[in-house]
Write an enzyme that holds these catalytic residues in place. Structure first.
Site, PDB file in Angstrom:
ATOM      1  N   SER A 139      39.678  43.054  35.109  1.00 31.05           N
ATOM      2  CA  SER A 139      38.599  42.873  36.079  1.00 31.05           C
ATOM      3  C   SER A 139      39.218  42.723  37.459  1.00 31.05           C
ATOM      4  O   SER A 139      40.375  42.285  37.586  1.00 31.05           O
ATOM      5  CB  SER A 139      37.790  41.615  35.735  1.00 31.05           C
ATOM      6  OG  SER A 139      36.927  41.251  36.795  1.00 31.05           O
ATOM      7  N   TYR A 152      36.896  32.816  32.666  1.00 32.65           N
ATOM      8  CA  TYR A 152      36.776  34.273  32.636  1.00 32.65           C
ATOM      9  C   TYR A 152      37.836  34.895  33.550  1.00 32.65           C
ATOM     10  O   TYR A 152      38.556  35.816  33.133  1.00 32.65           O
ATOM     11  CB  TYR A 152      35.382  34.714  33.098  1.00 32.65           C
ATOM     12  CG  TYR A 152      35.244  36.221  33.195  1.00 32.65           C
ATOM     13  CD1 TYR A 152      34.873  36.971  32.087  1.00 32.65           C
ATOM     14  CD2 TYR A 152      35.483  36.895  34.394  1.00 32.65           C
ATOM     15  CE1 TYR A 152      34.753  38.352  32.160  1.00 32.65           C
ATOM     16  CE2 TYR A 152      35.377  38.274  34.484  1.00 32.65           C
ATOM     17  CZ  TYR A 152      35.011  38.992  33.367  1.00 32.65           C
ATOM     18  OH  TYR A 152      34.910  40.364  33.455  1.00 32.65           O
TER      19      TYR A 152
END
Length: 252
Positions: A139, A152
């Site tokens: 990400s 995350y």
């Protein structure tokens, strides 16, 4: 990576980026196998894409991942690629939320341990193939973390480090390692609102750019779309603080 003639396993393939990648590779004539937790949702995808296959897998269960890998290899011995895409993203209010630790542990199990476990289970098979590919999905938040989702962001940083080191360890083998680095994309990862958020990159545009990179730049080891480059290269460009503020104002 070649984008045709593969047998590809895609985790988290029932929705979002996983489903879109599955359908893109399927359209190119690859044998695509998707996995997820819910059989009924997987069935909806395979019915819409005749020839696509599916298996149920619990990404948080180590024993289930191992058994799942054995079943997929037995059913599809030509398997030569995996896209470790399954993931969750939940906000964590560390000072006040009583469930913070539970969220953190679930996130680590799903986003980090599951890809490592599945890769470990498939690697002996991949090493016997003429060519094989392990694709990870990190990400932009691996490089510029989001304050609301600390675990995350941390798991995605770990996936980036894992991808780099796995690639180096496998450089003398037939297995290549490619990292896909998404920006903020219109999916339901954090709820229905994200799928229509104008600040997020449209899913179709993201997949089109990813497939273009994989097809036309086959030696690329990090697939970074233009929309994500400010995050990926914020440190190199001396812009980390500015981008950090930007990311966390968007997601405030």
């Amino acid at each position: 990576m070649k984008t045709t003639g593969n047998t590809i396993l895609i985790t988290g393939g029932s929705s979002g980026i996983g489903r879109a990648l599955a359908e893109a590779f399927h359209a190119l004539g690859n044998q695509v196998i998707i996995s997820g937790r819910r059989a009924n949702v997987l069935d909806e995808v395979t019915k819409a894409n005749p020839g696509m296959a599916s298996f149920v897998m619990d990404a948080t269960d180590a024993a289930d991942i191992s058994a799942f890998a054995d079943k997929v290899v037995a059913a599809y011995p030509a398997l030569n690629a995996v896209i470790n895409n399954a993931g969750i993203m939940k906000n964590e209010a560390i000072p006040s939320a009583p469930d913070y630790l539970a969220i953190a542990e679930e996130t680590i199990a799903t986003n980090l341990l599951a890809p490592i476990r599945l890769t470990a289970a498939l690697l002996p098979h991949f090493l016997k193939q003429k060519n094989a590919t392990v694709l990870t999905v990190s990400s932009g938040l691996a490089f510029v973390p989001m304050v609301a989702t600390p675990t995350y962001s941390a798991t995605k940083s770990a996936i980036h480090a894992y991808s780099l080191t796995l690639r180096e360890q496998l450089k003398a083998t037939p297995v290549e390692v490619i990292e896909i680095v998404p920006p903020y994309v219109q999916t339901t990862l954090q709820g229905e609102h994200q799928a229509t958020d104008e600040r997020a990159m449209p899913l179709e545009a993201f997949i089109t750019e990813v497939m273009d990179i994989l097809t036309n730049r086959p030696d690329e080891k990090e697939v970074v779309v233009e929309r994500c480059k400010p995050l990926r290269f914020s440190v190199e460009n001396g812009a980390f603080d500015k981008v950090f503020q930007m990311v966390n104002s968007i997601h405030a």
